[in-house]
Scaffold this active site. Structure first.
Site, PDB file in Angstrom:
ATOM      1  N   SER A 102       0.819  -1.203   0.000  1.00  0.00           N
ATOM      2  CA  SER A 102       0.000   0.000   0.000  1.00  0.00           C
ATOM      3  C   SER A 102       0.852   1.252   0.000  1.00  0.00           C
ATOM      4  O   SER A 102       0.358   2.336  -0.322  1.00  0.00           O
ATOM      5  CB  SER A 102      -0.929  -0.001   1.222  1.00  0.00           C
ATOM      6  OG  SER A 102      -0.180  -0.049   2.427  1.00  0.00           O
TER       7      SER A 102
ATOM      8  N   HIS B 173      -4.637  13.185   0.583  1.00  0.00           N
ATOM      9  CA  HIS B 173      -3.881  13.009  -0.651  1.00  0.00           C
ATOM     10  C   HIS B 173      -4.312  14.036  -1.685  1.00  0.00           C
ATOM     11  O   HIS B 173      -5.292  14.757  -1.493  1.00  0.00           O
ATOM     12  CB  HIS B 173      -4.079  11.600  -1.231  1.00  0.00           C
ATOM     13  CG  HIS B 173      -3.274  10.547  -0.535  1.00  0.00           C
ATOM     14  ND1 HIS B 173      -3.710   9.922   0.606  1.00  0.00           N
ATOM     15  CD2 HIS B 173      -2.056  10.023  -0.811  1.00  0.00           C
ATOM     16  CE1 HIS B 173      -2.794   9.041   0.999  1.00  0.00           C
ATOM     17  NE2 HIS B 173      -1.782   9.090   0.161  1.00  0.00           N
TER      18      HIS B 173
ATOM     19  N   LYS C 211      -5.931  11.343  -6.838  1.00  0.00           N
ATOM     20  CA  LYS C 211      -5.929   9.967  -6.332  1.00  0.00           C
ATOM     21  C   LYS C 211      -7.316   9.365  -6.474  1.00  0.00           C
ATOM     22  O   LYS C 211      -8.311   9.955  -6.041  1.00  0.00           O
ATOM     23  CB  LYS C 211      -5.477   9.925  -4.869  1.00  0.00           C
ATOM     24  CG  LYS C 211      -5.331   8.503  -4.325  1.00  0.00           C
ATOM     25  CD  LYS C 211      -4.635   8.489  -2.981  1.00  0.00           C
ATOM     26  CE  LYS C 211      -4.527   7.065  -2.425  1.00  0.00           C
ATOM     27  NZ  LYS C 211      -3.770   6.167  -3.318  1.00  0.00           N
TER      28      LYS C 211
END
Length: 242
Positions: free
Chosen positions: A101, A135, A139
């Site tokens: 991840s 983020h 994303k």
């Protein structure tokens, strides 16, 4: 080493830059299905592949690697619901895979710190936990794969939590809240909070750029061809040298 890049967004371009700086050879850059048709012969020359593509194509990219006996490092997230399928296919083709991840060494240290703190907080029932991630707006998946990994680390160690839930609202045990924010060009911030009436405890990992993720993926790619098998990056991150 001869490397194929699967996905040529910002991460793919940064990985290419690091590979060239380290005198590695990029033999194929594949960013769409048309590229697969025109560059497949170049792809087959690769000794390892690095995938930072899209959740919708990551599994098919891995299958092509397995079928052509090319070890593959996968930094794409959002496909782990198919991990059992991928693991079976990899084993059937005697392939090699590193997935994760988050390929930042610092982020993986943070994951270990999260587990250590969770062990200590298991008996401290006056505290409620919260996972937050921020983020960039490009994303695609939410929450991030790293946030999910952090949440699972908590669930495994804190008995009062039974499941995590993506939400912007407050929740209480047995539900662990996970909040996701998409802001500007933020490369990645993850925060674990433990809150009580008396005080709060917080740990935070903030990425300054995508370079740490790219460098970790390159390190894994140079390591994988001589270490056949299936590996999660967090389990090998600290074994890798610069």
């Amino acid at each position: 080493m001869k490397v194929a890049l699967l996905g040529y967004g910002k991460m793919g371009k940064m990985i290419e830059q690091i590979l060239l700086e380290r005198d590695q050879q990029v033999v194929a850059v594949i960013d769409n299905e048309s590229d697969w048709q025109t560059k497949f012969a170049d792809f087959q020359k690769a000794e390892v592949a690095i995938d930072f593509s899209m959740p919708t194509v990551a599994v098919s990219n891995m299958i092509r690697c397995f079928e052509n006996h090319i070890p593959v490092v996968v930094g794409t997230t959002g496909w782990l619901d198919r991990l059992d399928e991928v693991r079976t296919l990899c084993e059937q083709h005697q392939g090699s895979l590193v997935y994760g991840s988050n390929f930042s060494v610092g982020a993986n240290l943070f994951m270990q710190l999260n587990k250590l703190l969770a062990d200590m907080m298991n008996e401290q029932t006056q505290y409620e936990a919260l996972v937050e991630e921020t983020h960039h707006t490009a994303k695609k998946d939410a929450p991030s794969g790293t946030a999910i990994t952090l949440a699972k680390g908590l669930l495994e160690r804190v008995g009062r939590y039974q499941e995590w839930q993506l939400t912007q609202e407050s929740t209480q045990a047995p539900v662990l809240p996970v909040k996701a924010y998409r802001i500007g060009e933020v490369p990645g911030i993850h925060k674990i909070s433990w809150k009580s009436e008396e005080d709060d405890i917080e740990i935070v990992h903030s990425a300054h750029s995508r370079k740490g993720f790219a460098a970790g993926a390159v390190r894994a790619a140079l390591w994988l061809p001589t270490h056949p098998g299936i590996f999660e990056f967090q389990n090998i991150a600290l074994q890798l040298t610069k």
